[in-house]
Scaffold this active site. Structure first.
Site, PDB file in Angstrom:
ATOM      1  N   SER A  35       7.107   5.147   1.120  1.00 44.70           N
ATOM      2  CA  SER A  35       6.749   6.178   0.475  1.00 44.70           C
ATOM      3  C   SER A  35       6.219   7.316   1.275  1.00 44.70           C
ATOM      4  O   SER A  35       6.467   8.519   0.935  1.00 44.70           O
ATOM      5  CB  SER A  35       5.272   5.725  -0.269  1.00 44.70           C
ATOM      6  OG  SER A  35       5.764   4.816  -1.285  1.00 44.70           O
ATOM      7  N   ALA A  36       5.702   6.787   2.474  1.00 42.56           N
ATOM      8  CA  ALA A  36       4.993   8.120   3.342  1.00 42.56           C
ATOM      9  C   ALA A  36       6.234   8.989   3.951  1.00 42.56           C
ATOM     10  O   ALA A  36       5.943   9.909   4.517  1.00 42.56           O
ATOM     11  CB  ALA A  36       4.290   7.430   4.362  1.00 42.56           C
TER      12      ALA A  36
ATOM     13  N   ARG B 144      25.471  10.081  -4.945  1.00 46.69           N
ATOM     14  CA  ARG B 144      25.161   9.502  -3.545  1.00 46.69           C
ATOM     15  C   ARG B 144      26.443   8.355  -3.049  1.00 46.69           C
ATOM     16  O   ARG B 144      26.952   8.681  -1.939  1.00 46.69           O
ATOM     17  CB  ARG B 144      24.094   8.706  -3.455  1.00 46.69           C
ATOM     18  CG  ARG B 144      23.097   9.629  -2.993  1.00 46.69           C
ATOM     19  CD  ARG B 144      21.650   8.940  -2.813  1.00 46.69           C
ATOM     20  NE  ARG B 144      20.774  10.094  -2.660  1.00 46.69           N
ATOM     21  CZ  ARG B 144      19.363   9.935  -2.482  1.00 46.69           C
ATOM     22  NH1 ARG B 144      18.826   8.726  -2.406  1.00 46.69           N
ATOM     23  NH2 ARG B 144      18.569  10.934  -2.140  1.00 46.69           N
TER      24      ARG B 144
ATOM     25  N   GLY C 123       0.636  -1.321  -0.026  1.00 52.61           N
ATOM     26  CA  GLY C 123       0.125   0.045   0.021  1.00 52.61           C
ATOM     27  C   GLY C 123       0.846   1.302  -0.038  1.00 52.61           C
ATOM     28  O   GLY C 123       0.466   2.279   0.570  1.00 52.61           O
TER      29      GLY C 123
ATOM     30  N   GLU D  75      18.792  18.532  -6.720  1.00 51.71           N
ATOM     31  CA  GLU D  75      19.539  17.453  -6.037  1.00 51.71           C
ATOM     32  C   GLU D  75      20.706  16.942  -6.441  1.00 51.71           C
ATOM     33  O   GLU D  75      20.908  17.264  -7.746  1.00 51.71           O
ATOM     34  CB  GLU D  75      18.378  16.514  -5.674  1.00 51.71           C
ATOM     35  CG  GLU D  75      17.371  16.902  -4.830  1.00 51.71           C
ATOM     36  CD  GLU D  75      16.459  15.726  -4.147  1.00 51.71           C
ATOM     37  OE1 GLU D  75      16.582  14.701  -4.656  1.00 51.71           O
ATOM     38  OE2 GLU D  75      15.584  16.010  -3.488  1.00 51.71           O
TER      39      GLU D  75
ATOM     40  N   ARG E 164      21.088   4.792  -7.825  1.00 51.01           N
ATOM     41  CA  ARG E 164      19.961   5.489  -8.484  1.00 51.01           C
ATOM     42  C   ARG E 164      20.042   7.261  -8.217  1.00 51.01           C
ATOM     43  O   ARG E 164      20.731   7.495  -7.355  1.00 51.01           O
ATOM     44  CB  ARG E 164      18.653   5.277  -7.201  1.00 51.01           C
ATOM     45  CG  ARG E 164      17.326   6.003  -7.231  1.00 51.01           C
ATOM     46  CD  ARG E 164      16.582   5.602  -6.153  1.00 51.01           C
ATOM     47  NE  ARG E 164      17.141   6.478  -5.124  1.00 51.01           N
ATOM     48  CZ  ARG E 164      16.432   7.063  -4.267  1.00 51.01           C
ATOM     49  NH1 ARG E 164      14.956   7.563  -4.259  1.00 51.01           N
ATOM     50  NH2 ARG E 164      17.089   7.509  -3.068  1.00 51.01           N
TER      51      ARG E 164
ATOM     52  N   HIS F  81      19.369   2.791   2.203  1.00 54.39           N
ATOM     53  CA  HIS F  81      18.273   3.676   2.100  1.00 54.39           C
ATOM     54  C   HIS F  81      17.357   3.262   0.936  1.00 54.39           C
ATOM     55  O   HIS F  81      16.159   3.220   0.951  1.00 54.39           O
ATOM     56  CB  HIS F  81      18.995   4.780   1.482  1.00 54.39           C
ATOM     57  CG  HIS F  81      18.036   5.912   1.378  1.00 54.39           C
ATOM     58  ND1 HIS F  81      17.087   6.481   2.253  1.00 54.39           N
ATOM     59  CD2 HIS F  81      17.647   6.734   0.018  1.00 54.39           C
ATOM     60  CE1 HIS F  81      16.482   7.414   1.615  1.00 54.39           C
ATOM     61  NE2 HIS F  81      16.690   7.526   0.562  1.00 54.39           N
TER      62      HIS F  81
ATOM     63  N   HIS G 248      21.927   6.464   1.896  1.00 53.82           N
ATOM     64  CA  HIS G 248      21.739   7.604   1.744  1.00 53.82           C
ATOM     65  C   HIS G 248      23.346   8.273   2.798  1.00 53.82           C
ATOM     66  O   HIS G 248      23.350   7.860   3.986  1.00 53.82           O
ATOM     67  CB  HIS G 248      20.815   7.943   2.611  1.00 53.82           C
ATOM     68  CG  HIS G 248      20.310   9.325   2.416  1.00 53.82           C
ATOM     69  ND1 HIS G 248      20.786  10.336   2.933  1.00 53.82           N
ATOM     70  CD2 HIS G 248      19.349   9.858   1.591  1.00 53.82           C
ATOM     71  CE1 HIS G 248      20.172  11.653   2.269  1.00 53.82           C
ATOM     72  NE2 HIS G 248      19.530  11.358   1.425  1.00 53.82           N
TER      73      HIS G 248
HETATM   74  C1  LIG Z   1      13.284   8.070   4.739  1.00 53.90           C
HETATM   75  C2  LIG Z   1      13.180   8.126   3.203  1.00 53.90           C
HETATM   76  C3  LIG Z   1      13.039   9.279   2.237  1.00 53.90           C
HETATM   77  C4  LIG Z   1      13.071   9.125   0.684  1.00 53.90           C
HETATM   78  N1  LIG Z   1      13.010  10.173  -0.068  1.00 53.90           N
HETATM   79  C5  LIG Z   1      12.525  10.073  -1.191  1.00 53.90           C
HETATM   80  C6  LIG Z   1      12.373  10.955  -2.094  1.00 53.90           C
HETATM   81  O1  LIG Z   1      12.364  12.317  -1.713  1.00 53.90           O
HETATM   82  N2  LIG Z   1      12.166  10.826  -3.261  1.00 53.90           N
HETATM   83  C7  LIG Z   1      12.265   9.542  -4.097  1.00 53.90           C
HETATM   84  O2  LIG Z   1      11.704   9.435  -5.194  1.00 53.90           O
HETATM   85  N3  LIG Z   1      12.160   8.596  -3.217  1.00 53.90           N
HETATM   86  C8  LIG Z   1      12.534   8.671  -1.793  1.00 53.90           C
HETATM   87  N4  LIG Z   1      12.823   7.660  -1.120  1.00 53.90           N
HETATM   88  C9  LIG Z   1      12.454   6.015  -1.759  1.00 53.90           C
HETATM   89  C10 LIG Z   1      11.071   6.006  -1.792  1.00 53.90           C
HETATM   90  O3  LIG Z   1      10.337   6.626  -0.920  1.00 53.90           O
HETATM   91  C11 LIG Z   1      10.828   4.663  -2.097  1.00 53.90           C
HETATM   92  O4  LIG Z   1      11.628   3.971  -3.044  1.00 53.90           O
HETATM   93  C12 LIG Z   1       9.245   4.325  -2.635  1.00 53.90           C
HETATM   94  O5  LIG Z   1       8.384   5.155  -1.686  1.00 53.90           O
HETATM   95  C13 LIG Z   1       8.875   2.908  -2.688  1.00 53.90           C
HETATM   96  O6  LIG Z   1       7.795   2.830  -2.959  1.00 53.90           O
HETATM   97  P1  LIG Z   1       6.869   1.293  -3.057  1.00 53.90           P
HETATM   98  O7  LIG Z   1       5.486   1.720  -3.171  1.00 53.90           O
HETATM   99  O8  LIG Z   1       7.812   0.719  -4.002  1.00 53.90           O
HETATM  100  O9  LIG Z   1       7.291   0.896  -1.630  1.00 53.90           O
HETATM  101  P2  LIG Z   1       6.722   1.283  -0.209  1.00 53.90           P
HETATM  102  O10 LIG Z   1       6.276   2.678   0.096  1.00 53.90           O
HETATM  103  O11 LIG Z   1       7.816   1.064   0.817  1.00 53.90           O
HETATM  104  O12 LIG Z   1       5.358   0.445   0.199  1.00 53.90           O
HETATM  105  C14 LIG Z   1       5.462  -1.178   0.433  1.00 53.90           C
HETATM  106  C15 LIG Z   1       4.202  -1.558   0.836  1.00 53.90           C
HETATM  107  O13 LIG Z   1       4.303  -3.195   0.966  1.00 53.90           O
HETATM  108  C16 LIG Z   1       3.971  -3.597   2.102  1.00 53.90           C
HETATM  109  N5  LIG Z   1       4.706  -4.900   2.332  1.00 53.90           N
HETATM  110  C17 LIG Z   1       5.721  -5.416   2.165  1.00 53.90           C
HETATM  111  N6  LIG Z   1       6.039  -6.433   2.537  1.00 53.90           N
HETATM  112  C18 LIG Z   1       4.681  -6.851   3.028  1.00 53.90           C
HETATM  113  C19 LIG Z   1       4.125  -8.326   3.182  1.00 53.90           C
HETATM  114  N7  LIG Z   1       4.890  -9.395   3.443  1.00 53.90           N
HETATM  115  N8  LIG Z   1       2.888  -8.401   3.521  1.00 53.90           N
HETATM  116  C20 LIG Z   1       2.062  -7.463   3.445  1.00 53.90           C
HETATM  117  N9  LIG Z   1       2.402  -6.221   3.259  1.00 53.90           N
HETATM  118  C21 LIG Z   1       3.795  -5.871   3.000  1.00 53.90           C
HETATM  119  C22 LIG Z   1       4.330  -2.490   3.231  1.00 53.90           C
HETATM  120  O14 LIG Z   1       3.370  -2.649   4.380  1.00 53.90           O
HETATM  121  C23 LIG Z   1       3.980  -1.317   2.226  1.00 53.90           C
HETATM  122  O15 LIG Z   1       2.623  -1.014   2.588  1.00 53.90           O
HETATM  123  C24 LIG Z   1      12.886   7.686   0.172  1.00 53.90           C
HETATM  124  C25 LIG Z   1      12.947   6.650   1.092  1.00 53.90           C
HETATM  125  C26 LIG Z   1      13.093   6.784   2.560  1.00 53.90           C
HETATM  126  C27 LIG Z   1      13.150   5.634   3.538  1.00 53.90           C
END
Ligand SMILES: Cc1cc2nc3c(=O)[nH]c(=O)nc-3n(C[C@H](O)[C@H](O)[C@H](O)COP(=O)(O)OP(=O)(O)OC[C@H]3O[C@@H](n4cnc5c(N)ncnc54)[C@H](O)[C@@H]3O)c2cc1C
Length: 520
Positions: free
Chosen positions: A47-48, A283, A17, A118, A377, A342, A237
């Site tokens: 993401s959040a 980075r 999610g 950036e 990245r 990161h 990071h």
């Molecule tokens: C602190 C921080 C700052 C960042 N800043 C940036 C930025 O400014 N710009 C940028 O482009 N990127 C940034 N990134 C990277 C970026 O946030 C992530 O790469 C991106 O949000 C990943 O999105 P996603 O939807 O793939 O995964 P996520 O947002 O990590 O979502 C994964 C989902 O899968 C669920 N999940 C995982 N395993 C299971 C399981 N076994 N069973 C049930 N649910 C599961 C989790 O609960 C979650 O809902 C940052 C990352 C961090 C940690």
């Protein structure tokens, strides 16, 4: 364990999610889709937490070709240029989608989008929300829209543990729900399964990622036989706050974009001697320079006093709050920082339509590896990746969902009580698969992975974690060169011809076992 319940998903099933899972679900509308996640959609996952923003060539002075070129340059010879180009070309349309959804991107006084610079971007092209709140605000908007969409069923409180595979096709997944004596094993059956499970930072002892970012989706796919690409490439990071918290709060890269500098305890700017772009170098270079400075007995600080000063609380509220909680006033004091795991460039090998090597399985977002990032990245390209490939996965899946899913049920996985990744494994990942690696350390890591696995009594959730850790270590052992985020002390050269790593779990086992035997 027996299957307590079978949930039929009419249409597609998305695991995760975060931005990738929610955006894919919204783009699939009006097709029915179930989004499954451990915690509340939009609230858990990386993401959040994203602070910097999203990269896209949005200004008249910019061009998607320049964005693609910067992405390819950062990737140190391993990007797939066609993928980097399609992402850069489609980026402005995905930002337009978010604007349509109501994303309140920061604007200049003339109403134009305020675009930030950036590291390793040749032009200012990062859209922000309220300074450093892009991830939180966009996640909340997507989650609210998903909750309101009649085509989307959101199921939270499910921990997925294994893909359900019948006759070589993924037909759903097994998930655990409840706890203790109330634990139930559920099979969710669907015609298309889309993994959007995020990264693996929490397999490391020091990380910026939420603790559920354990590479479980990657491990599940690998255990089902999927090809995994570029597993060795983990980005650190450079500026996680070194204030004793797990996970470590991030001091966003945008601060260095604003002119903040990296200094040691004597006030010396040591990056000037490392790279012509100093704090805005790629980075991996900045992170490794900080790592080495700390390893040689220094402390490292991010100095924002001049560049941001009294505007800090208003411009970077998330970072300010973390500093404040640690008793630091970043307007007047430098922030102690250290590198932290990161972002995972590697993941489930997937093509431009997000198809994995397994029938019935797609991968989107950080858990996928499309060739966008190569060995490193480019900052703010990962939220973008979730958006671009979310839209593409939806388009592909929508065109395919015609036949029913009436295949027989596969056997249920073994489950034990849920455990966080053992500290032993996280420490070994940081020590041996971190910013500096060598054959000896990676072999020791493989040994720890085997021991942790054996202690888990076949628990499916633990096997996902150990599969992912083994793939990272085996791919790092196999890559006998240094490139991008992957630095081998015993192979410091960069080979003339770089190739992506593509490996199955069986391939990783074939690398791991002889290496471990040889070390005995
Ligand atoms: C602190 C921080 C700052 C960042 N800043 C940036 C930025 O400014 N710009 C940028 O482009 N990127 C940034 N990134 C990277 C970026 O946030 C992530 O790469 C991106 O949000 C990943 O999105 P996603 O939807 O793939 O995964 P996520 O947002 O990590 O979502 C994964 C989902 O899968 C669920 N999940 C995982 N395993 C299971 C399981 N076994 N069973 C049930 N649910 C599961 C989790 O609960 C979650 O809902 C940052 C990352 C961090 C940690």
């Amino acid at each position: 364990m027996i299957i307590d319940n079978v949930i039929e998903c009419d249409g597609a099933l998305i695991l995760g999610g975060g931005i990738a899972g929610l955006f894919t679900a919204l783009k699939l509308a009006p097709m029915p889709v179930t989004v499954l996640s451990g915690a509340r959609p939009g609230a858990a996952g990386s993401s959040a937490w994203a602070q910097g923003g999203i990269a896209a060539a949005m200004s008249p002075e910019d061009d998607w070709r320049a964005h693609a070129a910067d992405t390819i340059a950062a990737g140190a010879g391993l990007c797939d240029p066609a993928i980097a180009e399609l992402v850069a070309r489609e980026a402005p349309a995905r930002i337009a989608d978010l604007l349509d959804y109501g994303a309140p991107f920061d604007r200049k006084s003339d109403g134009a989008l305020a675009l930030g610079l950036e590291a390793a971007h040749s032009r200012p092209r990062i859209v922000h929300v309220k300074g450093d709140r892009a991830g939180a605000e966009i996640s909340a908007i997507l989650a609210a829209r998903a909750a309101a969409a009649s085509s989307i069923r959101l199921l939270e409180g499910y921990h997925a543990v294994e893909l359900a595979v019948t006759d070589g096709r993924v037909i759903g997944l097994f998930a655990r729900t409840g706890s203790g004596a109330g634990t139930r094993l559920v099979l969710l059956r669907a015609r298309a399964v889309i993994l959007a499970t995020g990264g693996l930072g929490a397999l490391y002892a020091v990380t910026t990622n939420p603790l559920e970012a354990r590479g479980e989706g990657l491990g599940m796919a690998a255990r089902a036989g999927a090809l995994i690409a570029d597993a060795e490439f983990v980005q650190f990071h450079p500026t996680a706050m070194d204030i004793g918290r797990d996970p470590a709060p991030l001091a966003t890269e945008a601060l260095r974009g604003e002119g903040a500098t990296l200094i040691d305890e004597s006030g010396k700017r040591f990056l000037l001697a490392v790279h012509p772009d100093a704090e805005l170098a790629p980075r991996d270079i900045v992170a490794r320079a900080i790592h080495r400075r700390i390893a040689s007995g220094h402390q490292v600080f991010l100095d924002c006093r001049e560049a941001v000063g009294s505007a800090f609380a208003e411009r970077f509220p998330t970072v300010f709050a973390a500093c404040h909680a640690a008793g630091i006033d970043p307007a007047t004091q430098p922030i102690p920082v250290a590198p932290a795991a990161h972002y995972h460039m590697g993941g489930i090998a997937s093509d431009a339509r997000c198809r994995s090597s397994l029938k019935g399985l797609w991968a989107v977002g950080e858990c996928a590896s499309t060739g966008l990032h190569g060995a490193n990245r480019l900052a703010s390209n990962s939220l973008l990746e979730g958006l671009v490939f979310g839209a593409r996965a939806a388009q592909d899946v929508r065109g395919l969902l015609t036949s029913g899913c009436d295949r027989p049920l596969p056997p249920a996985p073994a489950l034990a009580a849920p455990q966080p990744p053992p500290r032993l494994l996280r420490e070994a990942m940081s020590r041996h698969a971190g910013l500096e690696r060598d054959a000896n350390g990676l072999t020791q890591l493989l040994d720890v992975v085997s021991r942790v696995e054996q202690a888990g009594n076949g628990d499916a959730a633990l096997l996902n974690i150990t599969a992912t850790a083994r793939l990272v270590a085996a791919a790092a052992l196999a890559r006998q060169e240094s490139r991008g985020s992957h630095w081998r002390g015993d192979f410091p050269q960069t080979d003339a011809q770089g190739q992506r790593t593509v490996m199955t779990l069986a391939g990783a086992n074939a690398i791991a076992l002889p290496a471990q035997r040889h070390a005995l």
